[in-house]
Design a protein around this motif. Sequence first.
Motif, PDB file in Angstrom:
ATOM      1  N   GLU A   4       4.668   9.248   2.710  1.00 44.95           N
ATOM      2  CA  GLU A   4       4.531   9.017   1.271  1.00 44.95           C
ATOM      3  C   GLU A   4       3.372   8.093   0.911  1.00 44.95           C
ATOM      4  O   GLU A   4       3.026   7.989  -0.271  1.00 44.95           O
ATOM      5  CB  GLU A   4       5.834   8.409   0.722  1.00 44.95           C
ATOM      6  N   ALA A   5       2.773   7.427   1.859  1.00 44.31           N
ATOM      7  CA  ALA A   5       1.666   6.511   1.562  1.00 44.31           C
ATOM      8  C   ALA A   5       0.426   7.274   1.108  1.00 44.31           C
ATOM      9  O   ALA A   5       0.282   8.472   1.400  1.00 44.31           O
ATOM     10  CB  ALA A   5       1.335   5.682   2.807  1.00 44.31           C
ATOM     11  N   PRO A   6      -0.487   6.626   0.373  1.00 45.53           N
ATOM     12  CA  PRO A   6      -1.781   7.257   0.086  1.00 45.53           C
ATOM     13  C   PRO A   6      -2.463   7.681   1.386  1.00 45.53           C
ATOM     14  O   PRO A   6      -2.261   7.069   2.438  1.00 45.53           O
ATOM     15  CB  PRO A   6      -2.562   6.148  -0.627  1.00 45.53           C
ATOM     16  N   SER A   7      -3.277   8.721   1.321  1.00 44.10           N
ATOM     17  CA  SER A   7      -3.851   9.314   2.533  1.00 44.10           C
ATOM     18  C   SER A   7      -4.627   8.301   3.363  1.00 44.10           C
ATOM     19  O   SER A   7      -4.526   8.279   4.593  1.00 44.10           O
ATOM     20  CB  SER A   7      -4.766  10.477   2.139  1.00 44.10           C
ATOM     21  N   VAL A   8      -5.411   7.456   2.698  1.00 45.06           N
ATOM     22  CA  VAL A   8      -6.207   6.482   3.444  1.00 45.06           C
ATOM     23  C   VAL A   8      -5.310   5.477   4.158  1.00 45.06           C
ATOM     24  O   VAL A   8      -5.628   5.018   5.267  1.00 45.06           O
ATOM     25  CB  VAL A   8      -7.200   5.769   2.497  1.00 45.06           C
ATOM     26  N   VAL A   9      -4.167   5.170   3.574  1.00 46.61           N
ATOM     27  CA  VAL A   9      -3.236   4.211   4.183  1.00 46.61           C
ATOM     28  C   VAL A   9      -2.546   4.823   5.393  1.00 46.61           C
ATOM     29  O   VAL A   9      -2.459   4.205   6.455  1.00 46.61           O
ATOM     30  CB  VAL A   9      -2.198   3.740   3.142  1.00 46.61           C
ATOM     31  N   ARG A  15       7.182   9.381  -6.481  1.00 47.86           N
ATOM     32  CA  ARG A  15       8.165   8.307  -6.673  1.00 47.86           C
ATOM     33  C   ARG A  15       8.854   7.944  -5.366  1.00 47.86           C
ATOM     34  O   ARG A  15       9.320   6.819  -5.197  1.00 47.86           O
ATOM     35  CB  ARG A  15       9.209   8.743  -7.706  1.00 47.86           C
ATOM     36  N   GLN A  16       8.918   8.900  -4.431  1.00 48.61           N
ATOM     37  CA  GLN A  16       9.545   8.607  -3.140  1.00 48.61           C
ATOM     38  C   GLN A  16       8.807   7.506  -2.383  1.00 48.61           C
ATOM     39  O   GLN A  16       9.361   6.898  -1.467  1.00 48.61           O
ATOM     40  CB  GLN A  16       9.583   9.872  -2.278  1.00 48.61           C
ATOM     41  N   ALA A  17       7.552   7.253  -2.765  1.00 48.74           N
ATOM     42  CA  ALA A  17       6.794   6.200  -2.094  1.00 48.74           C
ATOM     43  C   ALA A  17       7.441   4.835  -2.312  1.00 48.74           C
ATOM     44  O   ALA A  17       7.423   3.974  -1.416  1.00 48.74           O
ATOM     45  CB  ALA A  17       5.353   6.196  -2.594  1.00 48.74           C
ATOM     46  N   LEU A  18       8.000   4.602  -3.490  1.00 48.57           N
ATOM     47  CA  LEU A  18       8.667   3.328  -3.756  1.00 48.57           C
ATOM     48  C   LEU A  18       9.876   3.147  -2.855  1.00 48.57           C
ATOM     49  O   LEU A  18      10.115   2.059  -2.315  1.00 48.57           O
ATOM     50  CB  LEU A  18       9.077   3.246  -5.224  1.00 48.57           C
ATOM     51  N   ARG A  75       2.657  16.022   6.682  1.00 53.44           N
ATOM     52  CA  ARG A  75       2.602  14.597   6.993  1.00 53.44           C
ATOM     53  C   ARG A  75       3.901  14.114   7.639  1.00 53.44           C
ATOM     54  O   ARG A  75       3.882  13.206   8.479  1.00 53.44           O
ATOM     55  CB  ARG A  75       2.266  13.787   5.744  1.00 53.44           C
ATOM     56  N   TYR A  76       5.018  14.718   7.283  1.00 51.71           N
ATOM     57  CA  TYR A  76       6.275  14.367   7.951  1.00 51.71           C
ATOM     58  C   TYR A  76       6.312  14.926   9.369  1.00 51.71           C
ATOM     59  O   TYR A  76       6.902  14.309  10.268  1.00 51.71           O
ATOM     60  CB  TYR A  76       7.463  14.866   7.132  1.00 51.71           C
ATOM     61  N   VAL A  77       5.712  16.086   9.592  1.00 50.31           N
ATOM     62  CA  VAL A  77       5.579  16.604  10.958  1.00 50.31           C
ATOM     63  C   VAL A  77       4.824  15.603  11.826  1.00 50.31           C
ATOM     64  O   VAL A  77       5.242  15.262  12.933  1.00 50.31           O
ATOM     65  CB  VAL A  77       4.847  17.965  10.951  1.00 50.31           C
ATOM     66  N   LEU A  78       3.705  15.111  11.299  1.00 56.14           N
ATOM     67  CA  LEU A  78       2.882  14.156  12.046  1.00 56.14           C
ATOM     68  C   LEU A  78       3.605  12.825  12.221  1.00 56.14           C
ATOM     69  O   LEU A  78       3.469  12.168  13.264  1.00 56.14           O
ATOM     70  CB  LEU A  78       1.550  13.945  11.324  1.00 56.14           C
ATOM     71  N   MET A 120       0.820  -1.210   0.000  1.00 55.60           N
ATOM     72  CA  MET A 120       0.000   0.000   0.000  1.00 55.60           C
ATOM     73  C   MET A 120       0.856   1.263   0.000  1.00 55.60           C
ATOM     74  O   MET A 120       0.521   2.245  -0.667  1.00 55.60           O
ATOM     75  CB  MET A 120      -0.940  -0.007   1.205  1.00 55.60           C
ATOM     76  N   ILE A 121       1.955   1.247   0.749  1.00 56.68           N
ATOM     77  CA  ILE A 121       2.826   2.427   0.772  1.00 56.68           C
ATOM     78  C   ILE A 121       3.402   2.686  -0.614  1.00 56.68           C
ATOM     79  O   ILE A 121       3.517   3.838  -1.051  1.00 56.68           O
ATOM     80  CB  ILE A 121       3.949   2.231   1.805  1.00 56.68           C
ATOM     81  N   ALA A 122       3.754   1.632  -1.337  1.00 50.15           N
ATOM     82  CA  ALA A 122       4.319   1.787  -2.684  1.00 50.15           C
ATOM     83  C   ALA A 122       3.333   2.408  -3.669  1.00 50.15           C
ATOM     84  O   ALA A 122       3.743   2.862  -4.746  1.00 50.15           O
ATOM     85  CB  ALA A 122       4.787   0.429  -3.205  1.00 50.15           C
TER      86      ALA A 122
END
Length: 492
Positions: A238-243, A156-159, A304-307, A149-151
């Motif tokens: 980097e994951a989709p928001s729902v993930v 591209r950083q998600a990969l 999101r990185y803060v969180l 799911m994160i990928a």
Amino acid sequence: MTDQLPALQVAVPLLCAPLCVLLRSRTVAWLLFLTAALSSLACAAWLTERVDEAGTLRYAMGDWQAPYGIEFVVNGFNTPVLLLVSLSAAVVAVYGRRSVADELDARRGTLLYACLCLCLAGLLGLAITGDAFNAFVFLEISSLSTYTMIAMGRRRQALLAAFRYLVIGTIGATFLLLGIGLAYAVTGTLNMADLAGRVSGQHDNRALQAAVVFVFVGLAVKMAVFPLHAWLPAAYGEAPSVVSTFVAATSTKVAIYVFCRFAFTVFGASLVFGTMPVGRIGLLLAALGILVGSAAACFQNDLRYVLAWSSVAQIGYIVAGISLATTAGLSAAYLHLIMHAVTKGALFAIAGLLMLRLGSVRLSELAGIGRRMPWTFAAFVLAALGLVGVPPTAGFTGKWALVTALVDDGQWPVLAAVLSGSLLALVYVGRVVEVAWFREPPERTEPPRPPASMVTAVWTLVLLSLYLGIDPSLPAHLADTAAEALLGDGGG
């Protein structure tokens, strides 16, 4: 039928996963995930009520009785986790339909829902299993689905984030499996209750002590305990928001529960916190995690990185409570685990809502957003105050219980770290507020109105965090019951 609910708790989401792929419809896949989440929530609520009335429930798979067969166990120590995971999944299912449609194409959307079902099944299985090896199996089911799911993140950083989590998570899983193997070599059993009976009196056994080290290092990776947290910031960011919303609310929390389960009901507190220095090491790493995670969050330029870095710090608070190995400390850890899951789930859901409306959650893109989107920003502030620990938020209740437990145990250096972490939380939350409210917004077209389903899910979590701060009786009861079940009447 009700006798089968412990098995159905895991079986329903596990069966929904392949159906999501086979039916090849994003709408049907969403309905299947919603069904799995709601059925799991109903099972968890019913099992919690039964445990309160009748005590421990045991379910033998295929009528093969333990220790020879696989056993599911429902007790006061895992009903809070079952409720937390199931409730998070239900809210995320409502939140995720529009979010998934915006961030992923139809084909990947169905795969995402299948992975969410697998992750849900794995987390619930982790919470309910009474078998050490099956704990490893369910951990891998949830982890492998999470890597996938994160990928699927939009950048591209998600990969890279998924690959880093895969490598680090595999190392952690290997340590856990080695520890379980050593415990089996010493005792000849994998059933947790049977294993606990056979390890008593063997505290000087070097192989058993090595098993404790391997198990806890492996679980510390999954818990993202400092300094084994390197996978978490990018994975959440980097994951989709729902993930990120679902994983932030559940994944590390279930790993923390498994840590407690092995420490207190399998190996025993006298071995783990008496013979071995796990408690002292845990307090040191908790204090460092609180300070480093909070300080790092102050320097991030993406919400999101803060969180995500904030989560590293919040895990430190929970680990500090567990490391006290007292009833008050364990109860505080469980209480903060519940409160933080609700708060952080709300904050990542808000970040996903901003991502949908603005296309980015970099702080520079949030300039002036408080004046343009006052209700969304109000939701963020109300939830973020929980990270600081401002009353009457859920975060205050959890932190206050932890502070009380630390004072009772005389852990003044750790208490200083907790208070410093709260001040640093005020800094990184205040930084977001300053950008969103006091800076001039960039020139852009008015963002579209947010979807009603996402707004409903966000405000459900925000209002729940406020309600739990005002009236924490239910989570406090669940936390006290869990602590007593783990430690017993004489646990401290």
